[in-house]
Design an enzyme around this catalytic site. Structure first.
Site, PDB file in Angstrom:
ATOM      1  CG  ASN A   3      -1.860  -1.112   1.309  1.00  0.00           C
ATOM      2  OD1 ASN A   3      -2.498  -1.426   0.620  1.00  0.00           O
ATOM      3  ND2 ASN A   3      -1.562  -1.871   2.466  1.00  0.00           N
ATOM      4  CG  ASP A  28       3.804  14.971  20.324  1.00  0.00           C
ATOM      5  OD1 ASP A  28       3.432  14.242  19.480  1.00  0.00           O
ATOM      6  OD2 ASP A  28       3.347  15.574  21.007  1.00  0.00           O
ATOM      7  CG  HIS A  68       5.400  18.650  17.924  1.00  0.00           C
ATOM      8  ND1 HIS A  68       4.807  19.111  16.549  1.00  0.00           N
ATOM      9  CD2 HIS A  68       4.389  18.632  18.693  1.00  0.00           C
ATOM     10  CE1 HIS A  68       3.562  19.229  16.771  1.00  0.00           C
ATOM     11  NE2 HIS A  68       3.031  18.866  17.911  1.00  0.00           N
TER      12      HIS A  68
HETATM   13 MN    MN Z   1       1.665  15.309  18.370  1.00  0.00          MN
END
Ligand code: MN
Length: 263
Positions: free
Chosen positions: A66, A79, A83
């Site tokens: 895919n 995270d 970020h």
């Molecule tokens: Mn996040």
């Protein structure tokens, strides 16, 4: 030390003295994504989508694969400090450069199921954590702090984001708690069952989005959209949580596993 150390671990896994718990939600096109205000023309995080290249058919008679598309912060995800703007200048702050020893560390689980049930805007306080510590001991340096709410039970319905006219209503952290965990407990980061590490109403807190602002500002990490925290003990589990090694990535979907001793 030496080979015996890992032999014991493998033996305990094989015999079930250590159980592996999957803390990861299934990624599919209905996986909730953090809604951002659109009035400023802010960017949109793509929901997860999948396009089949071939499935034993004319596009590829013997193989199935895919193409995938999604934002880095989709489903159960990691995270990295980069970020947030507060974490942008640390060395080794991105998915490809974070020290790998952050990816296998102990986890403590703080149960706030009743509080989140009573008040979807519940913010965990330092006092709440100190009460937990009085029962379970001080949070060890270098641990993940996992915030159990059982919110992941809602993931397939609208109560997960719990949107109202003034935005999302989901539990999170009092700003002072983040400073406490980062500076006084030296955690690796925090993990939550909600769509992001901050409360749904965190844009109204000071500073706004305090968990993102101050955790990443302390070079710490986050985990969001975890599940099965009800299967973990308050202390004693070890988390294996690693992001994809995206060059300069801010985060990524992750398969998060917990090793849980059964004694
Ligand atoms: Mn996040």
């Amino acid at each position: 030390m030496g080979s015996k150390t890992l032999e014991k671990l493998v033996s305990d896994l094989v015999t079930g003295r250590i159980r592996i718990v999957d803390l990861t939600v299934t990624l599919d096109p209905s996986t909730p994504v953090l809604p951002l205000p659109t009035e400023f023309g802010w960017g949109v995080s793509w929901p997860f989508s999948v396009e089949t290249i071939s499935r034993y058919d004319e596009k590829g008679p013997a193989w199935y694969w895919n193409n995938l598309k999604c934002g880095e912060h989709t489903g159960t995800h990691f995270d990295a400090p980069i970020h947030w703007v507060t974490g942008k200048d640390f060395e080794n702050n991105a998915t490809d450069t974070l020290p790998v020893d952050r990816f296998v560390v102990p986890a403590v689980v703080i149960d706030a199921v009743a509080e989140a049930e009573a008040d979807p805007d519940f913010l965990m306080s330092i006092e709440f954590i100190r009460k937990w510590e009085s029962e379970h001991g001080e949070i060890a340096e270098g641990s993940w702090v996992l915030y159990r709410t059982d919110w992941s039970d809602k993931i397939s319905n609208e109560n997960y984001l719990n949107m109202a006219s003034d935005g999302s209503h989901t539990p999170g952290w009092d700003p002072s708690t983040i400073t406490f965990l980062a500076e006084e407990r030296g955690v690796v980061g925090v993990g939550v069952e909600t769509v992001g590490t901050d409360a749904g109403q965190a844009s109204a807190l000071e500073p706004n989005f305090p968990c993102h602002n101050m955790m990443h500002g302390a070079n710490k990490c986050g985990l969001a959209s975890l599940c099965n925290l009800d299967q973990l003990p308050p202390t004693g589990a070890v988390l294996i949580a690693a992001p994809l090694k995206i060059k300069d990535g801010s985060g990524s979907p992750a398969r998060v596993l917990a090793l849980v001793p059964q004694d």
